[in-house]
Design a protein around this motif. Structure first.
Motif, short mmCIF file in Angstrom:
data_model
loop_
_atom_site.label_atom_id
_atom_site.label_comp_id
_atom_site.label_asym_id
_atom_site.label_seq_id
_atom_site.Cartn_x
_atom_site.Cartn_y
_atom_site.Cartn_z
N TRP A 1 0.85 -1.18 0.00
CA TRP A 1 0.00 0.00 0.00
C TRP A 1 0.89 1.24 0.00
O TRP A 1 2.01 1.21 0.52
CB TRP A 1 -0.88 0.03 1.26
N PRO A 2 0.39 2.37 -0.54
CA PRO A 2 1.20 3.60 -0.52
C PRO A 2 1.48 4.07 0.91
O PRO A 2 0.62 3.98 1.79
CB PRO A 2 0.33 4.61 -1.27
N LEU A 3 2.70 4.56 1.14
CA LEU A 3 3.08 5.05 2.46
C LEU A 3 2.77 6.54 2.59
O LEU A 3 2.83 7.28 1.62
CB LEU A 3 4.58 4.83 2.70
N ARG A 4 2.45 6.93 3.82
CA ARG A 4 2.13 8.33 4.08
C ARG A 4 2.58 8.66 5.50
O ARG A 4 2.35 7.86 6.41
CB ARG A 4 0.61 8.51 3.97
N PRO A 5 3.24 9.80 5.72
CA PRO A 5 3.66 10.12 7.10
C PRO A 5 2.43 10.36 7.99
O PRO A 5 1.41 10.87 7.52
CB PRO A 5 4.49 11.39 6.95
N LEU A 6 2.56 9.97 9.24
CA LEU A 6 1.46 10.11 10.19
C LEU A 6 0.92 11.55 10.24
O LEU A 6 -0.29 11.77 10.36
CB LEU A 6 1.91 9.66 11.59
N GLY A 7 1.82 12.52 10.12
CA GLY A 7 1.41 13.93 10.13
C GLY A 7 0.46 14.30 9.01
O GLY A 7 -0.26 15.29 9.10
N ALA B 1 1.21 2.76 6.15
CA ALA B 1 0.73 2.24 4.86
C ALA B 1 -0.78 2.46 4.80
O ALA B 1 -1.51 1.97 5.65
CB ALA B 1 1.05 0.75 4.76
N VAL B 2 -1.23 3.26 3.81
CA VAL B 2 -2.65 3.64 3.76
C VAL B 2 -3.31 3.27 2.43
O VAL B 2 -3.03 3.89 1.41
CB VAL B 2 -2.80 5.17 3.99
N PRO B 3 -4.18 2.26 2.45
CA PRO B 3 -4.89 1.91 1.22
C PRO B 3 -6.17 2.74 1.06
O PRO B 3 -6.41 3.65 1.84
CB PRO B 3 -5.25 0.44 1.46
N GLN B 4 -6.99 2.39 0.07
CA GLN B 4 -8.29 3.04 -0.12
C GLN B 4 -9.17 2.82 1.11
O GLN B 4 -9.09 1.75 1.73
CB GLN B 4 -9.02 2.42 -1.33
N PRO B 5 -10.06 3.79 1.44
CA PRO B 5 -10.95 3.64 2.60
C PRO B 5 -11.71 2.31 2.63
O PRO B 5 -11.88 1.73 3.71
CB PRO B 5 -11.91 4.82 2.45
N GLU B 6 -12.12 1.83 1.46
CA GLU B 6 -12.87 0.56 1.41
C GLU B 6 -12.02 -0.60 1.96
O GLU B 6 -12.48 -1.42 2.74
CB GLU B 6 -13.29 0.30 -0.05
N ILE B 7 -10.76 -0.63 1.57
CA ILE B 7 -9.84 -1.68 2.02
C ILE B 7 -9.51 -1.47 3.50
O ILE B 7 -9.39 -2.43 4.26
CB ILE B 7 -8.57 -1.70 1.14
#
Length: 379
Positions: free
Chosen positions: A7-13, A151-157
């Protein structure tokens, strides 16, 4: 420090806005007479927060704390507990919280329960980012926390992953509730029979000076010995199958026990007069007394839970042994004792079974957690 993620990574901030809490003035007693739970680090041992020991008013929250809605993720960012663990919880109602915690207000495409499990999956990694604050406490710097990759996927997932993990936590929570009710039923039975003296056949029993005929009034010291626990510093403990007991309950585990169970633990320092029953062998540390297996019984356990151990002597910190020995203890007839034990023993067997089940559920959830939260297993 990231398991490879699909899944794409994104910083917590960029997943949530960080909110700070606070402590309303103790000089305003009226602030502390409300019904809004106020969360501090101690309550963060629970994964889901329904209630807290201290509560404040709306006015207090506005003056010196912070209100967050139900379903908000909270994390401990400073304090002693960070030396051992990174505590994360999710609120189950509107709460306020203190300055040792941060709350996360999620951005629209991040589900807050997903963020909770994502942080739970990375709790070891995050704990290792904590640095020394003053005198032995640790802190997590906000910018360090903000840069942790999630790691943040689509809301559905996200929702699918959450529903799998939450089903474990729902079971754990249900079992915990059943345990609370079972313990309560045993406590009420004790109270009914041995405090209010409405035991089977009480209508036909003479009671003089609070002592039913055939029963004896003793002192605790005449009946048992309170033995001292033994120091076992956290750094010399070797994780094992035996619980380590302090005055606040189980504080860890060790590879070998000091005392054969089932037996009773009594808080000596810190949480004075707290009482625990360990159905298996255990290691009591030096903040507690213990009663050996020979003298321990579920009757004594509930009797101790009803005793008043707070001494008025301020000069003596902790529970003075002679003071404890002076406490009165009713000794019922053998028949009455047997009747009580025949009722509460199966209750405790049930408690042990639920406790074991929860241990297994936690292990299963924790094995699944990192794999599910990195997208390695499809939800």
């Amino acid at each position: 420090g990231m398991t490879t993620s699909l899944w794409p990574l994104r910083p917590l901030g960029r997943c949530a806005k960080f909110l700070s809490g606070g402590t309303p003035s103790k000089a305003r007693p009226d602030f502390w007479e409300g019904d809004i739970p106020w969360v501090s680090s101690g309550e963060m041992t629970e994964k889901r927060i329904h209630d807290t020991s201290l509560r404040i008013t709306t006015e207090a929250a506005e003056a010196g704390s912070r209100l967050v809605p139900s379903n908000t993720v909270l994390a401990v960012v400073r304090g002693m507990s960070l030396a051992n663990e990174f505590r994360i919880a999710i609120t189950r109602r509107e709460v306020a919280f203190n300055q040792d915690l941060k709350a996360f207000a999620c951005v629209p495409d991040v589900e807050s329960e997903f963020l909770f499990y994502a942080l739970l999956a990375r709790r070891e990694y995050i704990r290792n980012l904590a640095t020394e604050a003053s005198h032995g406490t640790k802190k997590l710097e906000t910018d360090v926390l903000a840069s942790v990759q999630i790691a943040v996927p689509q809301p559905e997932i996200q929702r699918q992953a959450v529903s799998i993990l939450a089903s474990y936590d729902d079971l754990i929570e249900n079992n915990r509730r059943r345990m609370t009710l079972l313990e309560e039923s045993a406590r009420l039975l004790y109270r009914e029979w041995f405090v209010l003296l409405r035991f089977p056949g009480y209508e036909h029993t003479r009671i003089s000076d609070g002592v039913p005929e055939g029963w004896e009034k003793k002192t605790l010291g005449e009946c048992i010995t309170l033995n001292y626990g033994k120091a076992l510093k956290a750094e010399v403990r070797i994780d094992g199958e035996y619980p380590v007991y302090g005055s606040s309950g189980i504080v860890g585990s060790h590879e070998k026990p000091l005392v054969k169970g089932p037996a009773i633990i009594l808080g000596r320092k810190g949480n004075v007069g707290s009482v625990y029953w360990s159905s298996k062998s255990f290691y009591p540390i030096d903040t507690v007394y213990f009663v050996d297996a020979e003298s321990s019984s579920l009757y004594l356990y509930y009797a101790l839970k009803h005793m008043h151990f707070i001494s008025t002597d301020v000069a003596v910190p902790g529970l003075n042994r002679d003071f404890a020995y002076s406490r009165p203890l009713l000794r019922p007839t053998a028949t009455m004792l047997r009747a009580f034990l025949e009722t509460v023993t199966p209750i405790h067997a049930q408690l042990d079974k639920l406790d074991e089940t929860n241990k297994r559920l936690r292990v299963a959830r924790d094995l699944l957690l990192p794999r599910l939260m990195s997208g390695e297993i499809a939800a």
